[in-house]
Design a protein around this motif. Structure first.
Motif, PDB file in Angstrom:
ATOM      1  N   ALA A  56      32.511  57.375  49.850  1.00 11.08           N
ATOM      2  CA  ALA A  56      30.798  56.623  49.773  1.00 11.08           C
ATOM      3  C   ALA A  56      30.809  56.446  48.164  1.00 11.08           C
ATOM      4  N   ARG A  57      31.491  56.769  47.337  1.00 10.37           N
ATOM      5  CA  ARG A  57      31.403  56.922  45.950  1.00 10.37           C
ATOM      6  C   ARG A  57      32.172  55.608  45.189  1.00 10.37           C
ATOM      7  N   ALA A  58      32.899  55.086  45.974  1.00  7.75           N
ATOM      8  CA  ALA A  58      34.198  54.538  44.887  1.00  7.75           C
ATOM      9  C   ALA A  58      33.102  52.329  45.443  1.00  7.75           C
ATOM     10  N   ARG A  59      33.682  52.441  44.325  1.00  5.59           N
ATOM     11  CA  ARG A  59      33.194  51.267  44.372  1.00  5.59           C
ATOM     12  C   ARG A  59      33.697  49.826  43.268  1.00  5.59           C
ATOM     13  N   LEU A  60      34.615  50.316  42.870  1.00  2.00           N
ATOM     14  CA  LEU A  60      36.397  49.863  42.494  1.00  2.00           C
ATOM     15  C   LEU A  60      37.207  50.249  42.578  1.00  2.00           C
ATOM     16  N   PRO A  81      31.624  48.363  51.824  1.00  2.00           N
ATOM     17  CA  PRO A  81      31.388  47.283  52.159  1.00  2.00           C
ATOM     18  C   PRO A  81      30.780  46.180  51.211  1.00  2.00           C
ATOM     19  N   ASP A  82      30.759  47.407  49.995  1.00  2.00           N
ATOM     20  CA  ASP A  82      29.648  46.574  48.536  1.00  2.00           C
ATOM     21  C   ASP A  82      31.944  46.775  47.469  1.00  2.00           C
ATOM     22  N   ALA A  83      32.265  47.347  48.360  1.00  2.00           N
ATOM     23  CA  ALA A  83      33.456  48.036  47.225  1.00  2.00           C
ATOM     24  C   ALA A  83      34.196  46.915  46.535  1.00  2.00           C
ATOM     25  N   THR A  84      35.089  47.069  45.997  1.00  2.00           N
ATOM     26  CA  THR A  84      36.157  46.026  45.266  1.00  2.00           C
ATOM     27  C   THR A  84      36.976  46.442  45.032  1.00  2.00           C
ATOM     28  N   LEU A  85      38.369  45.872  46.489  1.00  2.00           N
ATOM     29  CA  LEU A  85      39.798  46.035  45.760  1.00  2.00           C
ATOM     30  C   LEU A  85      40.370  45.205  44.781  1.00  2.00           C
ATOM     31  N   LEU A  86      41.151  45.848  43.753  1.00  2.00           N
ATOM     32  CA  LEU A  86      41.333  44.987  42.687  1.00  2.00           C
ATOM     33  C   LEU A  86      43.159  44.820  43.223  1.00  2.00           C
ATOM     34  N   LEU A  98      49.987  38.677  50.464  1.00  2.00           N
ATOM     35  CA  LEU A  98      49.063  38.914  50.271  1.00  2.00           C
ATOM     36  C   LEU A  98      48.161  37.905  50.230  1.00  2.00           C
ATOM     37  N   GLU A  99      48.149  37.242  49.626  1.00  2.00           N
ATOM     38  CA  GLU A  99      46.382  36.086  49.820  1.00  2.00           C
ATOM     39  C   GLU A  99      46.335  35.615  50.730  1.00  2.00           C
ATOM     40  N   ALA A 100      47.940  35.041  51.545  1.00  2.00           N
ATOM     41  CA  ALA A 100      48.003  34.551  53.232  1.00  2.00           C
ATOM     42  C   ALA A 100      47.912  35.127  54.082  1.00  2.00           C
ATOM     43  N   GLN A 101      47.677  36.613  53.715  1.00  2.00           N
ATOM     44  CA  GLN A 101      47.717  37.723  55.532  1.00  2.00           C
ATOM     45  C   GLN A 101      46.528  37.865  55.280  1.00  2.00           C
ATOM     46  N   ILE A 102      45.727  38.519  54.544  1.00  2.00           N
ATOM     47  CA  ILE A 102      44.973  39.676  54.872  1.00  2.00           C
ATOM     48  C   ILE A 102      43.755  38.792  53.691  1.00  2.00           C
ATOM     49  N   ASP A 103      42.447  37.895  54.415  1.00  2.00           N
ATOM     50  CA  ASP A 103      41.048  37.644  53.970  1.00  2.00           C
ATOM     51  C   ASP A 103      39.889  38.233  54.231  1.00  2.00           C
ATOM     52  N   ASP A 104      39.621  38.670  52.958  1.00  2.00           N
ATOM     53  CA  ASP A 104      38.566  40.251  52.782  1.00  2.00           C
ATOM     54  C   ASP A 104      38.274  39.640  51.378  1.00  2.00           C
ATOM     55  N   PRO A 105      36.227  39.593  51.240  1.00  2.00           N
ATOM     56  CA  PRO A 105      36.203  38.619  49.772  1.00  2.00           C
ATOM     57  C   PRO A 105      36.530  39.937  49.555  1.00  2.00           C
ATOM     58  N   ARG A 106      36.344  42.066  49.609  1.00  2.00           N
ATOM     59  CA  ARG A 106      36.204  42.237  48.853  1.00  2.00           C
ATOM     60  C   ARG A 106      37.295  42.284  48.049  1.00  2.00           C
ATOM     61  N   LEU A 107      38.757  42.013  48.681  1.00  2.00           N
ATOM     62  CA  LEU A 107      40.084  41.424  47.872  1.00  2.00           C
ATOM     63  C   LEU A 107      40.263  40.360  46.566  1.00  2.00           C
TER      64      LEU A 107
END
Length: 210
Positions: A56-60, A81-86, A98-107
């Protein structure tokens, strides 16, 4: 911590179990020093490593060496939903996979070194990370590189942020202890081979008045 349901699930393109293992094995053969184990992490290890994350707290959330996305997929499932995974990886084949397998705007998947984590964080539009996860084999890194990554990681974390590390030896303890005020260590025996898990927490020490 309970995960937060997404309004729209991340899209994971079709990828068979054998395809992921095949990619992992090929990269282990090509770059054994860059990959800690010939076998991808187990579901038990993933759950144990992420059990104490405050979603709930994590955004990055930052991941070093995501490989074929064993942790990446679970992080996305649990992340706000508003977080980012770098995700940062030196291996271009893993980045492309990874770019070919996962389509998620947070990634956001980037090619580069964990030693440059602060630059990648700035480029992603953030200042500091809540959590940084790593499975890169620190014991095989060139002299001084592990120390540099740990120092950069501490600076890259928010106060009370945590560096989550899984390794197959106790070597990491000597790198984390000088940098972090709080260090916890435990073993996940259900992984093959058994894996050491470290949680290094950044605590800001207030200067005492003269």
């Amino acid at each position: 911590m309970a995960s937060i349901p997404l309004k729209k699930k991340n899209l994971v393109r079709p990828s068979t179990f054998l395809a992921q293992w095949g990619m992992f094995f090929r990269q282990f053969v090509k770059h054994p020093g860059m990959i800690g184990s010939i076998i991808p992490s187990s579901a038990s290890l993933v759950d144990a490593m992420l059990a104490d994350v405050d979603w709930a707290r994590a955004r990055l959330f930052v991941e070093y060496g995501p490989g074929v996305g064993t942790f990446t997929r679970t992080v996305l499932e649990r992340m706000h939903p508003d977080a980012t995974l770098l995700a940062i990886d030196l291996n271009l084949d893993f980045v492309a996979f990874l770019e070919a397998q996962i389509d998620d705007p947070r990634l956001r998947v980037v090619h580069g070194s964990a030693a440059d984590v602060r630059r990648f964080i700035r480029e992603s539009g953030h200042r500091q990370a809540d959590y940084i996860l790593s499975g890169i084999p620190f014991s095989t890194l060139p002299e001084g590189v592990g120390e540099d990554i740990c120092a950069e990681t501490r600076t890259a974390l928010k106060p009370d942020g945590a560096f989550l590390v899984y390794q197959y030896s106790a070597y990491m303890r000597r790198l984390l202890s000088p940098q972090f005020e709080e260090l916890q260590e435990r073993v996940e025996w259900r992984n093959v081979p058994p894996c050491r898990m470290f949680t290094a927490t950044k605590r800001e020490v207030l200067a005492q008045a003269a």
